[in-house]
Design an enzyme around this catalytic site. Structure first.
Site, PDB file in Angstrom:
ATOM      1  N   ARG A  86      11.515  38.536-104.564  1.00  0.00           N
ATOM      2  CA  ARG A  86      10.188  37.964-104.338  1.00  0.00           C
ATOM      3  C   ARG A  86       9.621  37.242-105.563  1.00  0.00           C
ATOM      4  NH1 ARG A  86       6.612  42.568-102.281  1.00  0.00           N
ATOM      5  NH2 ARG A  86       8.316  43.939-102.918  1.00  0.00           N
ATOM      6  N   GLN A 140      25.348  48.949-112.451  1.00  0.00           N
ATOM      7  CA  GLN A 140      25.304  49.233-111.009  1.00  0.00           C
ATOM      8  C   GLN A 140      25.590  47.904-110.322  1.00  0.00           C
ATOM      9  OE1 GLN A 140      21.490  49.714-109.176  1.00  0.00           O
ATOM     10  NE2 GLN A 140      22.239  51.079-107.582  1.00  0.00           N
ATOM     11  N   GLY A 152       5.726  53.481-101.604  1.00  0.00           N
ATOM     12  CA  GLY A 152       6.033  54.712-100.904  1.00  0.00           C
ATOM     13  C   GLY A 152       4.774  55.580-100.860  1.00  0.00           C
TER      14      GLY A 152
HETATM   15  C1  UD1 Z   1      10.119  52.050-105.184  1.00  0.00           C
HETATM   16  C2  UD1 Z   1       9.955  53.430-104.560  1.00  0.00           C
HETATM   17  C3  UD1 Z   1       8.560  53.530-103.931  1.00  0.00           C
HETATM   18  C4  UD1 Z   1       7.513  53.248-104.979  1.00  0.00           C
HETATM   19  C5  UD1 Z   1       7.754  51.899-105.654  1.00  0.00           C
HETATM   20  C6  UD1 Z   1       6.827  51.762-106.833  1.00  0.00           C
HETATM   21  C7  UD1 Z   1      12.166  54.169-103.777  1.00  0.00           C
HETATM   22  C8  UD1 Z   1      13.060  54.317-102.637  1.00  0.00           C
HETATM   23  N1  UD1 Z   1      10.963  53.636-103.545  1.00  0.00           N
HETATM   24  O1  UD1 Z   1      10.067  51.104-104.134  1.00  0.00           O
HETATM   25  O2  UD1 Z   1       8.360  54.819-103.387  1.00  0.00           O
HETATM   26  O3  UD1 Z   1       6.222  53.264-104.378  1.00  0.00           O
HETATM   27  O4  UD1 Z   1       9.100  51.811-106.153  1.00  0.00           O
HETATM   28  O5  UD1 Z   1       6.950  50.522-107.468  1.00  0.00           O
HETATM   29  O6  UD1 Z   1      12.519  54.545-104.875  1.00  0.00           O
HETATM   30  N2  UD1 Z   1      16.612  49.454-108.698  1.00  0.00           N
HETATM   31  C9  UD1 Z   1      17.882  49.588-109.208  1.00  0.00           C
HETATM   32  N3  UD1 Z   1      18.932  49.689-108.350  1.00  0.00           N
HETATM   33  C10 UD1 Z   1      18.779  49.667-107.001  1.00  0.00           C
HETATM   34  C11 UD1 Z   1      17.471  49.516-106.492  1.00  0.00           C
HETATM   35  C12 UD1 Z   1      16.409  49.413-107.358  1.00  0.00           C
HETATM   36  O7  UD1 Z   1      18.066  49.609-110.421  1.00  0.00           O
HETATM   37  O8  UD1 Z   1      19.793  49.768-106.299  1.00  0.00           O
HETATM   38  C13 UD1 Z   1      15.475  49.336-109.643  1.00  0.00           C
HETATM   39  C14 UD1 Z   1      14.721  48.017-109.540  1.00  0.00           C
HETATM   40  O9  UD1 Z   1      15.248  47.089-110.451  1.00  0.00           O
HETATM   41  C15 UD1 Z   1      13.311  48.424-109.898  1.00  0.00           C
HETATM   42  C16 UD1 Z   1      13.209  49.868-109.428  1.00  0.00           C
HETATM   43  O10 UD1 Z   1      14.533  50.336-109.302  1.00  0.00           O
HETATM   44  O11 UD1 Z   1      13.104  48.391-111.300  1.00  0.00           O
HETATM   45  C17 UD1 Z   1      12.477  49.985-108.101  1.00  0.00           C
HETATM   46  O12 UD1 Z   1      13.183  49.266-107.127  1.00  0.00           O
HETATM   47  P1  UD1 Z   1      12.434  48.425-106.010  1.00  0.00           P
HETATM   48  O13 UD1 Z   1      13.451  47.836-105.129  1.00  0.00           O
HETATM   49  O14 UD1 Z   1      11.430  47.551-106.612  1.00  0.00           O
HETATM   50  O15 UD1 Z   1      11.723  49.622-105.216  1.00  0.00           O
HETATM   51  P2  UD1 Z   1      10.453  49.536-104.297  1.00  0.00           P
HETATM   52  O16 UD1 Z   1      10.858  49.059-102.972  1.00  0.00           O
HETATM   53  O17 UD1 Z   1       9.376  48.828-105.001  1.00  0.00           O
END
Ligand code: UD1
Ligand code: CA
Length: 453
Positions: A15, A73, A136
């Site tokens: 986004r 990852q 969440g």
């Molecule tokens: C996540 C939380 C949500 C919370 C929100 C707050 C989960 C499932 N959900 O959602 O409850 O309210 O953050 O901002 O955890 N990332 C990785 N590897 C992955 C996926 C994500 O490193 O496979 C990292 C992203 O780069 C980011 C963070 O984890 O820094 C959060 O990931 P994102 O996809 O933004 O999660 P949200 O959907 O925002």
């Protein structure tokens, strides 16, 4: 218990609509990830573990000399999957703090509270939002105990109405983490392994789960779009402006200052509107900065004034100097005390001695000026011969007439006067007037040309 900090930074951030990986997007002049790493360091983390994936090479390159444990990852299968990748690097007896690279403004004091609340159990950072969209939600029992976290995309209508949201930052005792991560499934709306599911596992096993609620929504604000990034930027700048005001700095308008680095101010500093400070800037007692100035890695001595629209970079300014309006100091400009640099004067890699002045329209590059030198309007040091840079030396008490061209390498000895309009390509002797220009002649009887009929 030793502390291990795991920073999740592998996501693409679709986004953001940008080629630059999300965690490298700048906030306050530094990548998002830099803010989170600084927080980790302030908490006393041994060596932060950064899970990265999207734009891996660019991310590593941007933090080349930072002491972190990189974990790759390659595919972003969810936050739980991301933490799984870090497991081999975690000491078994450690307390683990999970930070998100896209949640940059959580305060160190808040995270310390989170770690204390977790102990050997689990603690989550939460806040109440008027508009909880995208986050969440924290599901509690009737008695108010945290039960689980439900992602927005998996939530029922009732659950979506919950205003308490998960910041994503979580502290837990490391002993149980591996077991819980192994149990995660991806049967949910996003087919992802959600870290947030460990909360329900903990509750089921009777492990205490504490929610640490914060008042300031900025602490939990996640960056998922340029709008959110811009919103956080303004909030960060507001915090910085308030810190400066509290320290006694006068700001013409706290909404119109941008600090992209560190700005240190001594007492009675005044800063007019629309100034940008980058890198490390230090302003001494009583320094005044006029409107619309840019200062990057600059030191300004006590009592000096920088007037409107000046652009100063990697430079040192002494005490009681006057710089600008419209001055440009490029890297390596060094001004002793009481130096004046006026409008449309550019100084690069040059030192100007005590009380020397260049007040109008000049280029001073690769030069060494002594004390009390007066550089007339339009004077240029010709420092570049097309292949190499050469130095100009102007000793104490010289007077350089207007529109002088100094062809380097050249030395203007102490007390020299240079006649206006001279082109000087040989060293001058001490205390003499040197003039190097065609003699002025007037032609008697000269007539202007006439047009032919
Ligand atoms: C996540 C939380 C949500 C919370 C929100 C707050 C989960 C499932 N959900 O959602 O409850 O309210 O953050 O901002 O955890 N990332 C990785 N590897 C992955 C996926 C994500 O490193 O496979 C990292 C992203 O780069 C980011 C963070 O984890 O820094 C959060 O990931 P994102 O996809 O933004 O999660 P949200 O959907 O925002
Ligand atoms: Ca997010």
């Amino acid at each position: 218990m030793p502390l291990e900090v795991v920073v999740l930074a592998a996501g693409q951030g679709k986004r953001m609509r940008s080629a630059l990986p999300k965690v490298l997007q700048p906030l306050g002049g530094r990548p998002l990830l830099a803010h989170v790493l600084e927080t980790a360091r302030a908490l006393g983390a041994r060596r932060p573990i950064v899970v990265h994936g999207h734009g891996a090479e660019a991310v590593r390159a941007a933090f080349g000399d930072t002491d972190v444990q990189w974990v790759l990852q390659p595919q972003q299968l969810g936050t739980g999957h991301a933490v799984q990748q870090a497991l081999p690097h975690l000491a078994a007896d450690a307390q683990v703090l999970i930070l998100y690279a896209d949640v940059p403004l959580a305060r160190v004091a808040t995270l310390t509270r989170l770690l204390e609340a977790a102990g050997d159990g689990v603690a989550l950072l939460t806040t109440e939002l008027d508009d909880p969209r995208g986050y969440g939600r924290i599901v509690r029992t009737g008695a108010g105990r945290v039960q689980r976290i439900v992602e927005e995309k998996d939530a029922s209508n009732d659950e979506r109405a919950i205003r308490e949201v998960n910041a994503g930052l979580m502290a837990l005792g490391g002993r149980r983490l591996a077991g819980w991560l192994a149990k995660l499934g991806n049967r949910n709306a996003q087919n992802e392994y959600y870290l947030t599911d460990v909360v329900a596992f903990a509750v089921k096993e009777g492990v205490p789960v504490t929610a640490v609620k914060v008042e300031d929504p900025l602490e939990v604000a996640g960056v998922n779009s340029k709008r959110e990034l811009a919103m956080l930027e303004r909030a960060l700048q507001r915090r910085e402006a308030e810190r400066l005001l509290d320290a006694g700095v006068s700001l013409a308008d706290p909404a119109r200052i941008d600090v992209r680095g560190t700005l240190e101010c001594a007492s009675d500093v005044a800063i007019d509107v629309n100034c940008v400070f980058e890198g490390r800037v230090r302003l001494g007692d009583g320094v005044r900065i006029g409107p619309n100035c840019v200062l990057r890695n600059v030191t300004v001595g006590a009592g000096s004034e920088v007037h409107a629209f000046s652009h100063l970079e990697d430079s040192d300014i002494g005490e009681r100097c006057r710089v600008g309006p419209y001055a440009r100091l490029r890297p390596g400009a060094s001004l002793a005390d009481e130096v004046h640099i006026g409008n449309f004067v550019e100084v690069k890699a040059s030192r100007l001695g005590h009380a020397s002045k260049a007040n109008h329209l000049s280029y001073i590059g690769d030069a060494e000026l002594g004390a009390r030198v007066n550089v007339g309007a339009g004077t240029i040091t010709c420092n570049y011969d097309g292949a190499a840079k050469n130095r100009t030396v102007i000793e104490d008490d010289c007077f350089i007439g207007s529109d002088t061209t100094l062809v380097a390498p050249v030395r203007i000895a102490r007390g020299s006067y240079i006649g206006a309009g001279s082109t000087i390509n040989k060293d001058t002797p001490e205390g003499q007037l040197t003039v190097a220009r065609a003699r002025q002649v007037s032609i008697p009887g000269w007539k202007p040309p006439k047009k032919k009929a």
